[in-house]
Design an enzyme around this catalytic site. Structure first.
Site, PDB file in Angstrom:
ATOM      1  N   SER A  76      15.245 -16.932 -12.706  1.00  0.00           N
ATOM      2  CA  SER A  76      15.546 -15.683 -11.921  1.00  0.00           C
ATOM      3  C   SER A  76      15.792 -15.509 -10.490  1.00  0.00           C
ATOM      4  CB  SER A  76      14.545 -14.567 -12.531  1.00  0.00           C
ATOM      5  OG  SER A  76      14.834 -13.313 -11.713  1.00  0.00           O
ATOM      6  N   SER A 119      11.371 -15.934  -7.451  1.00  0.00           N
ATOM      7  CA  SER A 119      11.488 -16.421  -8.496  1.00  0.00           C
ATOM      8  C   SER A 119      10.924 -16.686  -9.675  1.00  0.00           C
ATOM      9  CB  SER A 119      12.470 -17.185  -7.944  1.00  0.00           C
ATOM     10  OG  SER A 119      12.510 -18.984  -7.072  1.00  0.00           O
ATOM     11  N   ASP A 120      11.549 -17.473 -10.500  1.00  0.00           N
ATOM     12  CA  ASP A 120      11.081 -18.335 -11.837  1.00  0.00           C
ATOM     13  C   ASP A 120      11.884 -19.396 -12.631  1.00  0.00           C
ATOM     14  OD1 ASP A 120       8.478 -18.248 -12.728  1.00  0.00           O
ATOM     15  OD2 ASP A 120       9.924 -18.623 -14.730  1.00  0.00           O
ATOM     16  N   VAL A 121      11.683 -20.053 -12.688  1.00  0.00           N
ATOM     17  CA  VAL A 121      12.403 -20.856 -13.711  1.00  0.00           C
ATOM     18  C   VAL A 121      12.079 -21.763 -14.445  1.00  0.00           C
ATOM     19  CG1 VAL A 121      12.343 -22.836 -12.315  1.00  0.00           C
ATOM     20  CG2 VAL A 121      14.174 -22.807 -13.288  1.00  0.00           C
ATOM     21  N   LYS A 155       5.901 -11.836  -9.511  1.00  0.00           N
ATOM     22  CA  LYS A 155       5.798 -12.211  -8.203  1.00  0.00           C
ATOM     23  C   LYS A 155       5.750 -11.331  -6.983  1.00  0.00           C
ATOM     24  CE  LYS A 155       6.737 -17.342 -10.348  1.00  0.00           C
ATOM     25  NZ  LYS A 155       6.921 -17.868 -10.037  1.00  0.00           N
TER      26      LYS A 155
END
Length: 209
Positions: free
Chosen positions: A122, A85-87, A59
């Site tokens: 993250s 971020s990523d979840v 991203k």
């Protein structure tokens, strides 16, 4: 909460998530928004920690590729921080991303009923002036009461479950009463405050005396 002084730097939030916007605002920061617009499902990893880390990096790379990065790297330029971020939700050892169909969303939510899930998040903060990147992981556990079929169908009809990892929207008024116990809700919602604050300071540290 009043906005913190960001006179020494600016922030881009690399996400269109309403929850992440809300959390970063709650932290007191002002920011602009840019979407990464990447095909997340083209990036595959078996390990959830590795998956969210790689996605947060992808991203950031996608957004940076659309910027005139030279402008941010100028010696007299004000530091600009990009937060991505990523979840993902992990249920019974299986990674759950955004559901792609009504049936998949139904399967996810029925599976959570009376059980629990983990979330793995993250966060990556990139200093666009120096190129320095600081990243980290955060995890939380969510425990559910039984989720009635009527609630599941209402959530699916609203369509909101298709925009969040695992179809899991804790702050929704239909979902919130069914949560038995939870770790840090900000982490589950996609932007853990304490980790993000730490990474912001780390990304700026090379500029500090």
């Amino acid at each position: 909460m009043a906005a913190k002084s960001t006179s020494s730097f600016k922030i881009i939030l690399g996400s269109q998530s309403i929850a992440r916007r809300h959390i970063l605002s709650e932290m007191g920061y002002e920011f602009e928004i840019m979407a990464a617009d990447i095909d997340e499902r083209s990036i595959r990893r078996e390990n959830p920690e590795e998956l969210v880390r790689v996605l947060a990096e992808a991203k950031a790379d996608a957004i940076i590729s659309r910027l005139m990065i030279e402008d941010y790297e100028k010696e007299d330029a004000e530091p600009m921080l990009l937060i991505t971020s990523d979840v993902v939700v992990v249920h019974e050892g299986i990674i759950r991303e955004k559901p792609t169909s009504r049936e998949e969303a139904r399967q996810f939510l029925k599976g959570y009923s009376g059980g629990h899930v983990s979330t793995v998040n993250s966060v990556l903060v990139t200093n666009l002036k120096t190129g320095k990147r600081s990243g980290g992981l955060d995890k939380a556990e969510v425990y559910f009461h039984d989720i009635p079929d009527e609630i599941i169908e209402n959530l699916i009809d609203e369509g909101v479950v298709f925009r969040v990892a695992g179809g899991l929207l804790l702050e929704h008024p239909l979902t919130l009463p069914l949560v038995e116990a939870i770790g840090a809700s900000d982490s589950v919602m996609g932007l853990p405050m304490a980790l993000t604050e730490t990474l912001i300071h780390e990304a700026l540290s090379s500029l500090e005396p």
